[in-house]
Design a protein around this motif. Sequence first.
Motif, mmCIF file in Angstrom:
data_model
loop_
_atom_site.group_PDB
_atom_site.id
_atom_site.type_symbol
_atom_site.label_atom_id
_atom_site.label_comp_id
_atom_site.label_asym_id
_atom_site.label_seq_id
_atom_site.Cartn_x
_atom_site.Cartn_y
_atom_site.Cartn_z
ATOM 1 N N GLU A 310 1.272 5.284 2.591
ATOM 2 C CA GLU A 310 1.772 4.182 3.421
ATOM 3 C C GLU A 310 2.635 3.225 2.595
ATOM 4 O OE1 GLU A 310 2.036 1.232 6.626
ATOM 5 O OE2 GLU A 310 2.094 3.411 6.401
ATOM 6 N N VAL A 311 2.242 2.959 1.357
ATOM 7 C CA VAL A 311 3.057 2.109 0.480
ATOM 8 C C VAL A 311 4.434 2.723 0.290
ATOM 9 C CG1 VAL A 311 3.299 1.250 -1.880
ATOM 10 C CG2 VAL A 311 1.085 1.092 -0.718
ATOM 11 N N GLN A 312 4.473 4.021 -0.008
ATOM 12 C CA GLN A 312 5.766 4.679 -0.209
ATOM 13 C C GLN A 312 6.577 4.709 1.078
ATOM 14 O OE1 GLN A 312 3.698 8.054 -2.663
ATOM 15 N NE2 GLN A 312 5.883 8.131 -3.122
ATOM 16 N N HIS A 313 5.913 4.875 2.206
ATOM 17 C CA HIS A 313 6.625 4.852 3.485
ATOM 18 C C HIS A 313 7.246 3.483 3.746
ATOM 19 C CE1 HIS A 313 7.638 5.533 7.645
ATOM 20 N NE2 HIS A 313 6.895 4.510 8.011
ATOM 21 N N LYS A 314 6.516 2.414 3.485
ATOM 22 C CA LYS A 314 7.021 1.073 3.711
ATOM 23 C C LYS A 314 8.224 0.769 2.805
ATOM 24 C CE LYS A 314 3.916 -2.281 4.276
ATOM 25 N NZ LYS A 314 3.925 -2.754 5.685
#
Length: 315
Positions: A310-314
């Motif tokens: 999720e961090v990388q997606h954001k």
Amino acid sequence: MTKSMIYGNTPCFLGSENLVKNPSKVPEMDVIFYGVPWEGAVTWGDYTGCELGPKVMRLSSARYSGYLPELNHIDVFDHLKLGDLGDVSVIPAAPKETKEVIRSFSKKIWDTGSFTVALGGDHGITYPILEGFIDSTGKKVGIIHLDAHYDNNKESVGDPYGRGAPFARLYETDGVRNESIVHMGIHGPRNKAENGKLANEVGATTLTINDIRYTSDLKELAKKAYQIATTETDAVYLSICSDVLDHTFNPGGPVDGNGLTSHELLTIVHEVCKLGVIGMDFVEVYPQNDTNDFSSHFASTIVLYALAGEVQHKK
């Protein structure tokens, strides 16, 4: 991260903010954890007690940081604000009423727009959780379902909302696109022929353990599953049953052999979440069958790999 208890001697999951005691902080959270301590009104064989899962997963999570050196040294806690909203107040021996309570509780969390993580409980919780999402957003959702079993029986020991039936109910749900459901990791003779037949009839995709085991590129297979789940949908949800893992890696779950390794599951979870999902659940952990609480401990790693995605997606 705070150290306050969510109830009794039980800390918030992964040391997150106590939203039960600090409800005004709910809007600040990027991620909201909650427990669904529900096991259907009828248990199955010797496997009972997964209503203890949220408590023991929280207790086990106190051991872990958010740092994952193997994922480019990311520390999830540096990037996301995490909060724990406590448990759904389920109603023992009342499946229909409990379904409505879960739907209502989850809707309020979906209304925040946060990434949601539900700790089960049995797999029956996935149906009302997604009802809550559809009620909240009106959006159409695809599902990546990691499990040894289809969980699409017409009913489960007489209960249409039981652990063996959530995907039968989801097939019937407006807002779920059946052609964007991926049953992933399916394996073993605790499935029945009619389970595979029904999945095929409604248009869902099956990726068996052999599709995973014999792929030349696990990351590409995860992307393929995601592409199916995003076709003509607005969002993707990730639902994980512990028994998608081989029982060697899952002593706190049902005894299903020939399942995923821990590496395979973590890789799929991370790759899918890098592409963007709205939330997830992790279900069917039976602490009393697991002397060392291995499965409850491993829940923290699964969730952290998802949140690292999720961090990388954001970004």
